[in-house]
Design a protein around this motif. Structure first.
Motif, PDB file in Angstrom:
ATOM      1  N   PHE A  95       0.832  -1.198   0.000  1.00 48.11           N
ATOM      2  CA  PHE A  95       0.000   0.000   0.000  1.00 48.11           C
ATOM      3  C   PHE A  95       0.867   1.249   0.000  1.00 48.11           C
ATOM      4  O   PHE A  95       0.571   2.232  -0.686  1.00 48.11           O
ATOM      5  CB  PHE A  95      -0.915  -0.022   1.224  1.00 48.11           C
ATOM      6  N   GLY A  96       1.951   1.209   0.779  1.00 42.72           N
ATOM      7  CA  GLY A  96       2.876   2.338   0.816  1.00 42.72           C
ATOM      8  C   GLY A  96       3.526   2.587  -0.534  1.00 42.72           C
ATOM      9  O   GLY A  96       3.702   3.736  -0.947  1.00 42.72           O
ATOM     10  N   ARG A  97       3.909   1.488  -1.233  1.00 43.48           N
ATOM     11  CA  ARG A  97       4.507   1.658  -2.566  1.00 43.48           C
ATOM     12  C   ARG A  97       3.498   2.266  -3.537  1.00 43.48           C
ATOM     13  O   ARG A  97       3.847   3.086  -4.393  1.00 43.48           O
ATOM     14  CB  ARG A  97       5.019   0.311  -3.079  1.00 43.48           C
ATOM     15  N   ALA A  98       2.224   1.847  -3.412  1.00 45.11           N
ATOM     16  CA  ALA A  98       1.191   2.416  -4.277  1.00 45.11           C
ATOM     17  C   ALA A  98       1.015   3.907  -4.012  1.00 45.11           C
ATOM     18  O   ALA A  98       0.871   4.706  -4.944  1.00 45.11           O
ATOM     19  CB  ALA A  98      -0.136   1.679  -4.052  1.00 45.11           C
ATOM     20  N   ILE A  99       1.068   4.294  -2.737  1.00 41.46           N
ATOM     21  CA  ILE A  99       0.981   5.719  -2.401  1.00 41.46           C
ATOM     22  C   ILE A  99       2.166   6.478  -2.985  1.00 41.46           C
ATOM     23  O   ILE A  99       2.023   7.574  -3.531  1.00 41.46           O
ATOM     24  CB  ILE A  99       0.930   5.898  -0.864  1.00 41.46           C
ATOM     25  N   GLY A 100       3.351   5.877  -2.897  1.00 36.65           N
ATOM     26  CA  GLY A 100       4.545   6.519  -3.438  1.00 36.65           C
ATOM     27  C   GLY A 100       4.432   6.743  -4.946  1.00 36.65           C
ATOM     28  O   GLY A 100       4.845   7.791  -5.457  1.00 36.65           O
ATOM     29  N   ARG A 101       3.885   5.760  -5.660  1.00 36.47           N
ATOM     30  CA  ARG A 101       3.734   5.919  -7.113  1.00 36.47           C
ATOM     31  C   ARG A 101       2.734   7.022  -7.448  1.00 36.47           C
ATOM     32  O   ARG A 101       2.911   7.766  -8.410  1.00 36.47           O
ATOM     33  CB  ARG A 101       3.301   4.592  -7.741  1.00 36.47           C
ATOM     34  N   LEU A 102       1.671   7.110  -6.670  1.00 33.73           N
ATOM     35  CA  LEU A 102       0.653   8.122  -6.940  1.00 33.73           C
ATOM     36  C   LEU A 102       1.119   9.523  -6.543  1.00 33.73           C
ATOM     37  O   LEU A 102       0.814  10.498  -7.216  1.00 33.73           O
ATOM     38  CB  LEU A 102      -0.633   7.795  -6.166  1.00 33.73           C
ATOM     39  N   ALA A 103       1.872   9.601  -5.454  1.00 36.29           N
ATOM     40  CA  ALA A 103       2.193  10.902  -4.884  1.00 36.29           C
ATOM     41  C   ALA A 103       3.398  11.570  -5.506  1.00 36.29           C
ATOM     42  O   ALA A 103       3.511  12.796  -5.493  1.00 36.29           O
ATOM     43  CB  ALA A 103       2.416  10.757  -3.373  1.00 36.29           C
ATOM     44  N   GLY A 104       4.346  10.782  -6.018  1.00 39.66           N
ATOM     45  CA  GLY A 104       5.571  11.380  -6.533  1.00 39.66           C
ATOM     46  C   GLY A 104       6.433  11.896  -5.387  1.00 39.66           C
ATOM     47  O   GLY A 104       6.458  11.325  -4.308  1.00 39.66           O
ATOM     48  N   THR A 105       7.107  13.004  -5.619  1.00 41.82           N
ATOM     49  CA  THR A 105       8.001  13.557  -4.598  1.00 41.82           C
ATOM     50  C   THR A 105       7.627  14.975  -4.183  1.00 41.82           C
ATOM     51  O   THR A 105       8.318  15.582  -3.374  1.00 41.82           O
ATOM     52  CB  THR A 105       9.456  13.550  -5.104  1.00 41.82           C
ATOM     53  N   GLY A 106       6.567  15.522  -4.728  1.00 43.01           N
ATOM     54  CA  GLY A 106       6.129  16.867  -4.326  1.00 43.01           C
ATOM     55  C   GLY A 106       5.503  16.831  -2.938  1.00 43.01           C
ATOM     56  O   GLY A 106       4.679  15.960  -2.657  1.00 43.01           O
ATOM     57  N   ARG A 107       5.852  17.792  -2.094  1.00 46.95           N
ATOM     58  CA  ARG A 107       5.384  17.754  -0.715  1.00 46.95           C
ATOM     59  C   ARG A 107       3.875  17.838  -0.603  1.00 46.95           C
ATOM     60  O   ARG A 107       3.241  17.061   0.111  1.00 46.95           O
ATOM     61  CB  ARG A 107       6.020  18.890   0.095  1.00 46.95           C
ATOM     62  N   ALA A 108       3.249  18.784  -1.304  1.00 47.27           N
ATOM     63  CA  ALA A 108       1.809  18.978  -1.189  1.00 47.27           C
ATOM     64  C   ALA A 108       1.046  17.752  -1.670  1.00 47.27           C
ATOM     65  O   ALA A 108       0.136  17.252  -0.997  1.00 47.27           O
ATOM     66  CB  ALA A 108       1.386  20.217  -1.974  1.00 47.27           C
ATOM     67  N   ARG A 109       1.421  17.255  -2.834  1.00 48.05           N
ATOM     68  CA  ARG A 109       0.724  16.081  -3.370  1.00 48.05           C
ATOM     69  C   ARG A 109       0.976  14.856  -2.505  1.00 48.05           C
ATOM     70  O   ARG A 109       0.070  14.058  -2.256  1.00 48.05           O
ATOM     71  CB  ARG A 109       1.190  15.821  -4.806  1.00 48.05           C
ATOM     72  N   LEU A 110       2.206  14.706  -2.021  1.00 47.54           N
ATOM     73  CA  LEU A 110       2.543  13.581  -1.160  1.00 47.54           C
ATOM     74  C   LEU A 110       1.732  13.634   0.134  1.00 47.54           C
ATOM     75  O   LEU A 110       1.218  12.609   0.601  1.00 47.54           O
ATOM     76  CB  LEU A 110       4.039  13.603  -0.845  1.00 47.54           C
TER      77      LEU A 110
END
Length: 261
Positions: free
Chosen positions: A78-93
């Motif tokens: 689930f964490g990896r899926a969140i990482g793929r969706l969120a990218g590295t931008g702080r707000a989106r993450l």
């Protein structure tokens, strides 16, 4: 009376043990129950009556589900899926992490959700070169807000629903809190996503110096000590080695030599 004073004494010791965190919480709860039985304040039938209560079994089952999610690797995926969706931008993450945390918290206890998501949030912060402190507070708030999305998300709501039914009133239903929960979650997102970066300091863990962007720089010795690793060796593989291009799994070094890479 003497029994009243004894109950307050047991309650006080129980609260003190909860606060001190010297013993596991479940062990403290069982010791408190045993104290009431040994002192005769409760009869054996009264002391064991709670284990036949639907609310108690439901709450216990939620902790089992949370532990199963962690040990089966579902939380990691689930964490990896969140990482793929969120990218590295702080707000989106922050937004994706809060939504994912609230989703889990709607069906698992708040405490279990935080325990599941702590390593996920730390890994996402590391990959995005952010201080974990920027993500942990929004994650915690999302876990609390997710606790009002469904009936089972917060154990007191289960108990209240059961008592309402026992008193002859209409009990809460599974999604009775959902409209309010969604509204509160939306407000939390609207406040924390744009403001978390400004309100929360980018601080590294206390036991490690901060590098660029507030990210902790940890030495090899500190990592070895933290993970209780014994002997460590650094090996350089020359370009002519048959190991070049191979993976650790195919080489089977752990099975053949008892070493971890």
């Amino acid at each position: 009376s003497g029994d009243t004073l004894l109950v307050f004494l047991i309650l006080g010791v129980t609260i003190a043990l909860f606060i001190s965190d010297r013993l596991r919480l479940d062990l403290v709860a069982l010791l408190s129950l045993l104290s009431l039985l040994v002192t005769g304040i409760l009869t054996p039938a009264e002391g064991l009556a709670g284990f036949s209560d639907t609310a108690v079994i439901t709450i216990a089952a939620l902790f089992v589900v949370g532990s199963a999610m962690r040990h089966t690797g579902l939380a990691e995926r689930f964490g990896r899926a969140i990482g793929r969706l969120a990218g590295t931008g702080r707000a989106r993450l922050t937004a994706v992490l809060m939504l994912g945390t609230a989703m889990i918290s709607a069906f698992v206890s708040t405490t279990g959700t935080v325990a599941l998501m702590l390593p996920v949030a730390a890994a996402l912060a590391r990959n995005a070169r952010l201080s974990p402190s920027v993500l942990l507070m929004p994650m915690s708030v999302a876990a609390l807000l997710g606790g009002i999305l469904t009936l089972i998300a917060t154990p007191p709501n289960i108990i209240v629903a059961q008592q309402l039914a026992a008193a002859g009133f209409e009990p809460f239903h599974f999604f009775s809190f959902t409209p309010i929960g969604i509204t509160m979650l939306a407000i939390g997102l609207a406040v924390l996503v744009p403001l978390a970066g400004r309100l929360l300091p980018a601080r590294a863990p206390i036991d490690a110096p901060a590098g660029a962007g507030g990210v902790a720089r940890v030495s090899g010795e500190e990592l070895a000590k933290g993970y209780e690793i014994g002997e460590i060796a650094r090996v350089r593989v020359p370009a002519s080695s048959p190991l070049v291009g191979e993976t650790a799994a195919r080489l089977g070094l752990r099975k053949r030599y008892g070493v971890n890479i």
